[in-house]
Design an enzyme around this catalytic site. Structure first.
Site, PDB file in Angstrom:
ATOM      1  N   CYS A 114       0.821  -1.221   0.000  1.00 31.14           N
ATOM      2  CA  CYS A 114       0.000   0.000   0.000  1.00 31.14           C
ATOM      3  C   CYS A 114       0.853   1.268   0.000  1.00 31.14           C
ATOM      4  O   CYS A 114       0.328   2.358  -0.231  1.00 31.14           O
ATOM      5  CB  CYS A 114      -0.954   0.002   1.188  1.00 31.14           C
ATOM      6  SG  CYS A 114      -2.197  -1.281   1.028  1.00 31.14           S
ATOM      7  N   HIS A 262      -3.521   7.228   2.633  1.00 27.50           N
ATOM      8  CA  HIS A 262      -3.856   5.930   2.046  1.00 27.50           C
ATOM      9  C   HIS A 262      -5.262   5.523   2.488  1.00 27.50           C
ATOM     10  O   HIS A 262      -5.649   5.729   3.644  1.00 27.50           O
ATOM     11  CB  HIS A 262      -2.832   4.869   2.460  1.00 27.50           C
ATOM     12  CG  HIS A 262      -3.234   3.512   2.008  1.00 27.50           C
ATOM     13  ND1 HIS A 262      -3.558   3.246   0.700  1.00 27.50           N
ATOM     14  CD2 HIS A 262      -3.436   2.353   2.694  1.00 27.50           C
ATOM     15  CE1 HIS A 262      -3.924   1.986   0.592  1.00 27.50           C
ATOM     16  NE2 HIS A 262      -3.860   1.424   1.777  1.00 27.50           N
ATOM     17  N   ASN A 292     -10.179  -0.210  -0.368  1.00 22.62           N
ATOM     18  CA  ASN A 292      -8.725  -0.062  -0.343  1.00 22.62           C
ATOM     19  C   ASN A 292      -8.149  -0.606  -1.657  1.00 22.62           C
ATOM     20  O   ASN A 292      -8.216  -1.798  -1.919  1.00 22.62           O
ATOM     21  CB  ASN A 292      -8.186  -0.855   0.861  1.00 22.62           C
ATOM     22  CG  ASN A 292      -6.674  -0.769   1.008  1.00 22.62           C
ATOM     23  OD1 ASN A 292      -5.976  -0.254   0.132  1.00 22.62           O
ATOM     24  ND2 ASN A 292      -6.168  -1.282   2.113  1.00 22.62           N
TER      25      ASN A 292
HETATM   26  N1  ACO Z   1     -18.342  -8.662   8.929  1.00 22.56           N
HETATM   27  C1  ACO Z   1     -18.828  -8.884  10.143  1.00 22.56           C
HETATM   28  N2  ACO Z   1     -18.036  -9.199  11.197  1.00 22.56           N
HETATM   29  C2  ACO Z   1     -16.721  -9.279  10.969  1.00 22.56           C
HETATM   30  C3  ACO Z   1     -16.152  -9.044   9.692  1.00 22.56           C
HETATM   31  C4  ACO Z   1     -17.023  -8.741   8.638  1.00 22.56           C
HETATM   32  N3  ACO Z   1     -16.596  -8.490   7.396  1.00 22.56           N
HETATM   33  N4  ACO Z   1     -14.823  -9.189   9.792  1.00 22.56           N
HETATM   34  C5  ACO Z   1     -14.545  -9.488  11.062  1.00 22.56           C
HETATM   35  N5  ACO Z   1     -15.701  -9.553  11.784  1.00 22.56           N
HETATM   36  C6  ACO Z   1     -15.880  -9.819  13.204  1.00 22.56           C
HETATM   37  C7  ACO Z   1     -14.675 -10.478  13.819  1.00 22.56           C
HETATM   38  O1  ACO Z   1     -14.722 -11.872  13.607  1.00 22.56           O
HETATM   39  C8  ACO Z   1     -14.810 -10.117  15.263  1.00 22.56           C
HETATM   40  O2  ACO Z   1     -15.741 -10.972  15.855  1.00 22.56           O
HETATM   41  P1  ACO Z   1     -15.526 -11.523  17.363  1.00 22.56           P
HETATM   42  O3  ACO Z   1     -15.481 -10.306  18.231  1.00 22.56           O
HETATM   43  O4  ACO Z   1     -16.732 -12.389  17.590  1.00 22.56           O
HETATM   44  O5  ACO Z   1     -14.230 -12.260  17.335  1.00 22.56           O
HETATM   45  C9  ACO Z   1     -15.478  -8.729  15.218  1.00 22.56           C
HETATM   46  O6  ACO Z   1     -16.025  -8.601  13.900  1.00 22.56           O
HETATM   47  C10 ACO Z   1     -14.525  -7.593  15.485  1.00 22.56           C
HETATM   48  O7  ACO Z   1     -13.394  -7.723  14.671  1.00 22.56           O
HETATM   49  P2  ACO Z   1     -12.171  -6.812  14.913  1.00 22.56           P
HETATM   50  O8  ACO Z   1     -11.022  -7.346  14.166  1.00 22.56           O
HETATM   51  O9  ACO Z   1     -12.013  -6.539  16.373  1.00 22.56           O
HETATM   52  O10 ACO Z   1     -12.647  -5.435  14.223  1.00 22.56           O
HETATM   53  P3  ACO Z   1     -11.883  -4.078  14.163  1.00 22.56           P
HETATM   54  O11 ACO Z   1     -12.675  -3.055  14.876  1.00 22.56           O
HETATM   55  O12 ACO Z   1     -10.427  -4.201  14.505  1.00 22.56           O
HETATM   56  O13 ACO Z   1     -11.938  -3.731  12.604  1.00 22.56           O
HETATM   57  C11 ACO Z   1     -10.598  -3.805  10.598  1.00 22.56           C
HETATM   58  C12 ACO Z   1     -11.368  -4.604  11.653  1.00 22.56           C
HETATM   59  C13 ACO Z   1     -11.587  -2.947   9.856  1.00 22.56           C
HETATM   60  C14 ACO Z   1      -9.957  -4.791   9.640  1.00 22.56           C
HETATM   61  C15 ACO Z   1      -9.528  -2.952  11.270  1.00 22.56           C
HETATM   62  O14 ACO Z   1      -8.785  -3.705  12.180  1.00 22.56           O
HETATM   63  C16 ACO Z   1      -8.581  -2.289  10.288  1.00 22.56           C
HETATM   64  O15 ACO Z   1      -8.942  -1.415   9.525  1.00 22.56           O
HETATM   65  N6  ACO Z   1      -7.287  -2.633  10.307  1.00 22.56           N
HETATM   66  C17 ACO Z   1      -6.277  -1.984   9.460  1.00 22.56           C
HETATM   67  C18 ACO Z   1      -6.359  -2.310   7.988  1.00 22.56           C
HETATM   68  C19 ACO Z   1      -5.204  -1.648   7.292  1.00 22.56           C
HETATM   69  O16 ACO Z   1      -4.785  -0.552   7.631  1.00 22.56           O
HETATM   70  N7  ACO Z   1      -4.590  -2.288   6.350  1.00 22.56           N
HETATM   71  C20 ACO Z   1      -3.354  -1.714   5.815  1.00 22.56           C
HETATM   72  C21 ACO Z   1      -3.346  -1.474   4.441  1.00 22.56           C
HETATM   73  S1  ACO Z   1      -3.635  -2.891   3.489  1.00 22.56           S
HETATM   74  C22 ACO Z   1      -2.190  -3.315   2.677  1.00 22.56           C
HETATM   75  O17 ACO Z   1      -1.141  -2.808   2.922  1.00 22.56           O
HETATM   76  C23 ACO Z   1      -2.277  -4.456   1.722  1.00 22.56           C
END
Ligand code: ACO
Length: 335
Positions: A114, A262, A292
């Site tokens: 990214c 980003h 993304n």
């Molecule tokens: N729909 C519904 N529920 C979901 C989904 C989904 N698509 N995905 C995960 N869940 C559930 C999980 O299983 C979890 O359930 P549990 O509590 O029963 O275990 C719950 O939702 C909460 O999941 P979390 O991981 O705690 O959610 P969080 O608030 O952290 O958000 C997210 C997740 C959006 C992925 C976040 O962590 C994020 O944005 N991370 C950074 C992403 C990023 O910056 N990537 C970098 C660039 S990408 C690259 O370089 C290729």
């Protein structure tokens, strides 16, 4: 007068096919509410069968070349940032170079996930300032949709990513009265966190074969991410590198007219802007519409900013990235 690198054209292209959160909820256990609340994303674009990354890159390139008033034959080098190349080798840039009918123009892919476009800008800036090339076509191009797990097991990642391409033409600027230039680019990486967000297979590090039925059965050809860990690092590193890049110029945060972050998560960008007390009207986001697009996110955003009149000649833009690797970067430019 030192030779400087100036952005002379921008372009972008996303596939026609719109995939909404509701569409994804038909494939996996997710909801529009969860996706919007956690990431800000409402929809993303996916390619149609038969479309390839270089098709997207070609359309974005044509728009950037048109904006710069150039033909492909005027370009001295093509640099394409991607984490989703058209084939294992050669890179997408070679397929694009052929479609552009760009003769024997040198081209290569650059892999910094990214942050790829930030790294590519830095490479191109150095090429131009060193006098090796005068006109460079730079791209960020991703097709994620063919590599995601659209079952419950992959729902944490699959909902976040979209397909698209963005392009920029960079040219040597030797006109002392023209202040447009890439002013400063800062790059960082931390390979110890490589496996916090990665796709393992196919990989030549897997012996005796980089792709097997077993690897597929284990889902090791899909991206795996420790979302919370990535999130925490992104909200720390992005403000850090933005301030570092600005400090290397004579500019202050207030001097920046437009901040492009980003597009990984709207919450990350809102949090970074809040921490630095950046007014929301100075930040542009399009993750709501495209998800993304990794290396393509920044050049797509830049093109929209230029075409919608949100970035005008003489204004300062700061482009900040964070992604897999980990890799992070910030480029400050006077447009
Ligand atoms: N729909 C519904 N529920 C979901 C989904 C989904 N698509 N995905 C995960 N869940 C559930 C999980 O299983 C979890 O359930 P549990 O509590 O029963 O275990 C719950 O939702 C909460 O999941 P979390 O991981 O705690 O959610 P969080 O608030 O952290 O958000 C997210 C997740 C959006 C992925 C976040 O962590 C994020 O944005 N991370 C950074 C992403 C990023 O910056 N990537 C970098 C660039 S990408 C690259 O370089 C290729």
């Amino acid at each position: 007068m030192a030779r400087r690198a100036k952005i002379t054209g921008t372009g972008m292209y996303v596939p026609e096919r719109v995939v909404t959160n509701e569409d994804l909820a038909k494939l996996m256990d997710t909801s529009d509410e969860w996706i919007r609340q956690r990431s800000g994303i409402a929809e993303r674009r996916h390619i149609e069968p038969g479309q390839t990354p270089s098709d997207l890159a070609l359309a974005a390139s044509r728009r950037a070349l048109d904006a710069a008033g150039l033909d492909a034959s005027d370009i001295d080098c093509i640099v394409l940032a991607t984490l989703s190349p058209e084939a294992d080798f050669p890179g997408t840039s070679f397929f694009l170079q052929d479609k552009l009918e760009a003769g024997d123009t040198p081209c290569f892919d650059l892999r910094a996930q990214c942050s790829g476009f930030g790294y590519a800008l830095s490479v191109a800036k150095s090429f131009i300032e060193a006098g090796q090339f005068r006109r460079i076509l730079l791209l960020g191009c991703e097709v994620h949709s063919t590599g995601l797990d659209f079952t419950d097991a992959g729902r944490d990642v699959a909902v976040l990513f979209g397909d698209g391409a963005g392009a920029v033409v960079l040219e040597a600027n030797e006109d002392a009265s023209d202040t447009s230039a890439l002013l400063e680019i800062r790059l960082h990486a931390q390979g110890k966190f490589a496996k916090k967000l990665w796709v393992e297979a196919p990989g030549s590090g897997i012996a005796p074969a980089r792709m097997t039925h077993e690897l597929i059965d284990q889902g090791r050809h899909f991206p795996h991410m420790q979302g919370k860990f990535v999130f925490k690092n992104a909200v720390t590193r992005m403000p850090e590198v933005l301030i570092e890049a600005l400090n290397a110029t004579s500019l202050k945060l207030d001097d920046v007219d437009l901040f492009l972050f980003h597009q990984a998560n709207l919450r990350i960008n809102d949090y970074v802007a809040q921490q630095l007390e950046i007014p929301p009207e100075k930040c542009l986001n399009n993750i709501q519409r495209y998800g993304n697009c990794s290396a393509a996110s920044i050049p797509i955003l830049l093109d929209e900013a230029v075409r919608e009149g949100q970035l005008e000649r003489g204004q300062v833009v700061a482009m900040t990235t964070f992604g897999s690797g980990f890799s992070w970067s910030c480029a400050v430019a006077r447009y």
